[in-house]
Design a protein around this motif. Structure first.
Motif, PDB file in Angstrom:
ATOM      1  N   ASN A   1       0.908  -1.228   0.129  1.00 48.43           N
ATOM      2  CA  ASN A   1       0.081  -0.013  -0.078  1.00 48.43           C
ATOM      3  C   ASN A   1       0.954   1.317  -0.010  1.00 48.43           C
ATOM      4  OD1 ASN A   1      -2.685   1.393   0.170  1.00 48.43           O
ATOM      5  ND2 ASN A   1      -1.982   1.983   2.237  1.00 48.43           N
ATOM      6  N   CYS A   2       1.897   1.197   0.686  1.00 50.09           N
ATOM      7  CA  CYS A   2       2.768   2.405   0.760  1.00 50.09           C
ATOM      8  C   CYS A   2       3.400   2.627  -0.758  1.00 50.09           C
ATOM      9  CB  CYS A   2       4.106   2.178   1.684  1.00 50.09           C
ATOM     10  SG  CYS A   2       3.631   2.283   3.663  1.00 50.09           S
ATOM     11  N   VAL A   3       3.731   1.664  -1.576  1.00 46.66           N
ATOM     12  CA  VAL A   3       4.322   1.589  -2.598  1.00 46.66           C
ATOM     13  C   VAL A   3       3.239   2.145  -3.568  1.00 46.66           C
ATOM     14  CG1 VAL A   3       5.207   0.477  -4.808  1.00 46.66           C
ATOM     15  CG2 VAL A   3       5.996  -0.446  -2.299  1.00 46.66           C
ATOM     16  N   TRP A   4       2.069   1.586  -3.719  1.00 42.59           N
ATOM     17  CA  TRP A   4       1.189   2.143  -4.842  1.00 42.59           C
ATOM     18  C   TRP A   4       0.463   3.677  -4.312  1.00 42.59           C
ATOM     19  CZ3 TRP A   4       2.855  -0.783  -7.666  1.00 42.59           C
ATOM     20  CH2 TRP A   4       3.047  -2.027  -7.671  1.00 42.59           C
ATOM     21  N   GLN A   5       0.882   4.059  -3.133  1.00 44.50           N
ATOM     22  CA  GLN A   5       0.278   5.429  -2.774  1.00 44.50           C
ATOM     23  C   GLN A   5       1.360   6.294  -3.337  1.00 44.50           C
ATOM     24  OE1 GLN A   5       0.497   5.752   1.509  1.00 44.50           O
ATOM     25  NE2 GLN A   5      -1.722   5.479   1.312  1.00 44.50           N
ATOM     26  N   ARG A   6       2.573   5.818  -3.938  1.00 42.25           N
ATOM     27  CA  ARG A   6       3.722   6.637  -4.586  1.00 42.25           C
ATOM     28  C   ARG A   6       3.654   6.393  -6.196  1.00 42.25           C
ATOM     29  NH1 ARG A   6       4.483   5.868   0.441  1.00 42.25           N
ATOM     30  NH2 ARG A   6       5.427   7.282   1.867  1.00 42.25           N
ATOM     31  N   ILE A   7       3.269   5.058  -6.400  1.00 42.01           N
ATOM     32  CA  ILE A   7       3.458   4.654  -7.902  1.00 42.01           C
ATOM     33  C   ILE A   7       2.183   4.456  -8.330  1.00 42.01           C
ATOM     34  CG2 ILE A   7       4.674   3.376  -9.453  1.00 42.01           C
ATOM     35  CD1 ILE A   7       6.844   3.151  -7.431  1.00 42.01           C
ATOM     36  N   ARG A   8       1.778   5.041  -9.403  1.00 43.26           N
ATOM     37  CA  ARG A   8       0.440   4.441  -9.878  1.00 43.26           C
ATOM     38  C   ARG A   8       0.476   2.998 -10.694  1.00 43.26           C
ATOM     39  NH1 ARG A   8      -2.312   9.783 -12.892  1.00 43.26           N
ATOM     40  NH2 ARG A   8      -2.283  11.001 -11.138  1.00 43.26           N
ATOM     41  N   LYS A   9      -0.682   2.444 -10.382  1.00 44.29           N
ATOM     42  CA  LYS A   9      -0.617   1.091 -11.020  1.00 44.29           C
ATOM     43  C   LYS A   9      -0.942   0.948 -12.408  1.00 44.29           C
ATOM     44  CE  LYS A   9      -1.938  -1.876  -7.015  1.00 44.29           C
ATOM     45  NZ  LYS A   9      -2.622  -2.763  -6.514  1.00 44.29           N
ATOM     46  N   ASN A  10      -1.797   2.193 -12.834  1.00 39.65           N
ATOM     47  CA  ASN A  10      -2.528   1.991 -14.196  1.00 39.65           C
ATOM     48  C   ASN A  10      -2.065   2.896 -14.987  1.00 39.65           C
ATOM     49  OD1 ASN A  10      -3.141   4.674 -12.935  1.00 39.65           O
ATOM     50  ND2 ASN A  10      -5.273   4.364 -13.054  1.00 39.65           N
ATOM     51  N   SER A  11      -0.687   3.237 -14.938  1.00 38.13           N
ATOM     52  CA  SER A  11       0.027   4.144 -16.007  1.00 38.13           C
ATOM     53  C   SER A  11       1.524   3.572 -15.957  1.00 38.13           C
ATOM     54  CB  SER A  11       0.103   5.557 -15.980  1.00 38.13           C
ATOM     55  OG  SER A  11       0.454   5.709 -14.566  1.00 38.13           O
ATOM     56  N   PHE A  12       2.322   3.621 -17.156  1.00 37.91           N
ATOM     57  CA  PHE A  12       3.447   3.185 -17.285  1.00 37.91           C
ATOM     58  C   PHE A  12       4.765   4.168 -16.609  1.00 37.91           C
ATOM     59  CE2 PHE A  12       7.692   3.595 -19.479  1.00 37.91           C
ATOM     60  CZ  PHE A  12       8.071   2.183 -19.354  1.00 37.91           C
ATOM     61  N   ILE A  13       5.647   3.809 -15.811  1.00 36.73           N
ATOM     62  CA  ILE A  13       6.447   4.681 -15.345  1.00 36.73           C
ATOM     63  C   ILE A  13       7.728   4.143 -15.704  1.00 36.73           C
ATOM     64  CG2 ILE A  13       5.131   5.476 -13.314  1.00 36.73           C
ATOM     65  CD1 ILE A  13       6.706   3.226 -11.572  1.00 36.73           C
ATOM     66  N   GLY A  14       9.065   5.000 -15.753  1.00 32.39           N
ATOM     67  CA  GLY A  14      10.395   4.608 -15.948  1.00 32.39           C
ATOM     68  C   GLY A  14      10.969   3.887 -14.598  1.00 32.39           C
ATOM     69  N   ILE A  15      12.080   3.316 -15.102  1.00 31.26           N
ATOM     70  CA  ILE A  15      12.818   2.511 -13.909  1.00 31.26           C
ATOM     71  C   ILE A  15      13.325   3.403 -12.874  1.00 31.26           C
ATOM     72  CG2 ILE A  15      14.958   2.656 -15.045  1.00 31.26           C
ATOM     73  CD1 ILE A  15      13.551  -0.119 -13.023  1.00 31.26           C
ATOM     74  N   ASN A  16      13.679   4.676 -13.345  1.00 32.24           N
ATOM     75  CA  ASN A  16      14.241   5.560 -12.052  1.00 32.24           C
ATOM     76  C   ASN A  16      12.975   6.091 -11.222  1.00 32.24           C
ATOM     77  OD1 ASN A  16      16.717   5.481 -12.839  1.00 32.24           O
ATOM     78  ND2 ASN A  16      16.523   7.321 -14.193  1.00 32.24           N
ATOM     79  N   THR A  17      11.952   6.297 -11.565  1.00 36.37           N
ATOM     80  CA  THR A  17      10.817   6.437 -10.950  1.00 36.37           C
ATOM     81  C   THR A  17      10.282   5.475 -10.028  1.00 36.37           C
ATOM     82  OG1 THR A  17      10.041   7.887 -12.793  1.00 36.37           O
ATOM     83  CG2 THR A  17       8.254   7.609 -10.955  1.00 36.37           C
ATOM     84  N   LEU A  18      10.581   4.302 -10.738  1.00 33.35           N
ATOM     85  CA  LEU A  18      10.085   3.152  -9.755  1.00 33.35           C
ATOM     86  C   LEU A  18      11.046   2.863  -8.552  1.00 33.35           C
ATOM     87  CD1 LEU A  18       8.600   0.375  -9.119  1.00 33.35           C
ATOM     88  CD2 LEU A  18       9.934  -0.568 -10.870  1.00 33.35           C
ATOM     89  N   LYS A  19      12.309   3.140  -8.900  1.00 38.20           N
ATOM     90  CA  LYS A  19      13.441   2.865  -7.728  1.00 38.20           C
ATOM     91  C   LYS A  19      13.131   4.000  -6.690  1.00 38.20           C
ATOM     92  CE  LYS A  19      16.936   0.641 -10.530  1.00 38.20           C
ATOM     93  NZ  LYS A  19      18.355   0.908 -11.069  1.00 38.20           N
ATOM     94  N   ILE A  20      12.967   5.277  -7.034  1.00 38.95           N
ATOM     95  CA  ILE A  20      12.595   6.210  -6.138  1.00 38.95           C
ATOM     96  C   ILE A  20      11.366   5.979  -5.343  1.00 38.95           C
ATOM     97  CG2 ILE A  20      12.146   8.873  -5.715  1.00 38.95           C
ATOM     98  CD1 ILE A  20      13.945   9.309  -8.385  1.00 38.95           C
TER      99      ILE A  20
END
Length: 259
Positions: free
Chosen positions: A208-227
């Motif tokens: 839940n902490c992760v999905w509050q920061r990163i959207r599940k329904n849209s593509f993101i880059g690897i750097n955004t994912l790591k941050i």
């Protein structure tokens, strides 16, 4: 994605940490565990190290409520042997299902790290306690001198000798209809996977902490994912205060004002 991630973690456990995971805590329908079992990920000199499956005790508890609700919906238009429908007032109501689910979970949690038999007995004690009436007591399986399915043996009148009024009993036809559910969820083989008293709640909270920061329904880059994952780890372990430590390490002095 879940199964692929699981197999990769198991495959690199020896090379990166020099360990082999012997147990895997999962939900009952986990595709990750099935893939690990089929792939025989740990094979040493033609000897396969079998990974043991453990059930999430919280998920098993919820399963009791889900199965009773499914039974209630399935039989909602069918009259039982007493001429009443299972969903009528005084029968298997939503409140009763929640109570049974709660007591089922307590029966497991209070007897974890013990033998399967000591977990099996209180579950059936709870079943027969629900069958008890003032004129027909069914407390032979209720434990003496310790907490029972009714809250305490005093509540059943077994210790103090006081008369107890059974307010939350269920009619016998209802319990006969639910007996199959109890047999499945009190199966000793199933209960043996719950002795560990572990849940996946911490994992779900972290997700839940992760999905509050990163959207599940849209593509993101690897750097955004790591941050995003790094920030989730910091907040999960040390709370929001961890942000101030990050700023200090970057040479930025945090202000005292609150947003």
């Amino acid at each position: 994605m879940e199964s692929e991630g699981a197999i990769r973690m198991f495959q690199r456990s020896v090379s990166t940490r020099n360990v082999r995971y012997a147990k895997y805590l999962v939900y009952s329908d986990s595709k990750g565990f099935l893939k690990i079992s089929d792939s025989k990920v740990y094979e040493v000199e033609l000897v396969v190290v079998v990974v043991e499956k453990l059930e999430c005790i919280g998920q098993v508890q919820k399963r009791m409520g889900a199965r009773l609700r499914n039974l209630r919906n399935k039989l909602k238009s069918t009259k039982l042997s007493d001429g009443k429908k299972i969903s009528e007032r005084g029968q298997l109501t939503h409140a009763q299902i929640l109570l049974i689910q709660k007591y089922y979970g307590l029966a497991m949690r209070r007897n974890t790290s013990k033998s399967v038999d000591e977990m099996y007995r209180p579950i059936w004690a709870m079943y027969f306690h629900k069958l008890s009436a003032d004129a027909k007591l069914q407390h032979s399986l209720c434990p003496m001198g310790m907490a029972s399915c009714s809250g305490s043996t005093k509540g059943s009148g077994l210790v103090s000798g006081e008369k107890h009024i059974h307010k939350h009993s269920l009619p016998e036809p209802v319990l006969l209809a639910t007996k199959k559910v109890f047999k499945v969820l009190a199966d000793k083989k199933r209960l043996s996977k719950c002795i560990h008293v572990q849940t996946q709640n911490p994992n779900e909270i972290f997700n839940n902490c992760v999905w509050q920061r990163i959207r599940k329904n849209s593509f993101i880059g690897i750097n955004t994912l790591k941050i995003g994952v790094t920030d989730a780890v910091l907040c999960f372990n040390d709370g929001v205060y961890s942000h101030t430590e990050v700023l200090k390490n970057l040479g930025i002095t945090p202000g005292k004002k609150r947003l």
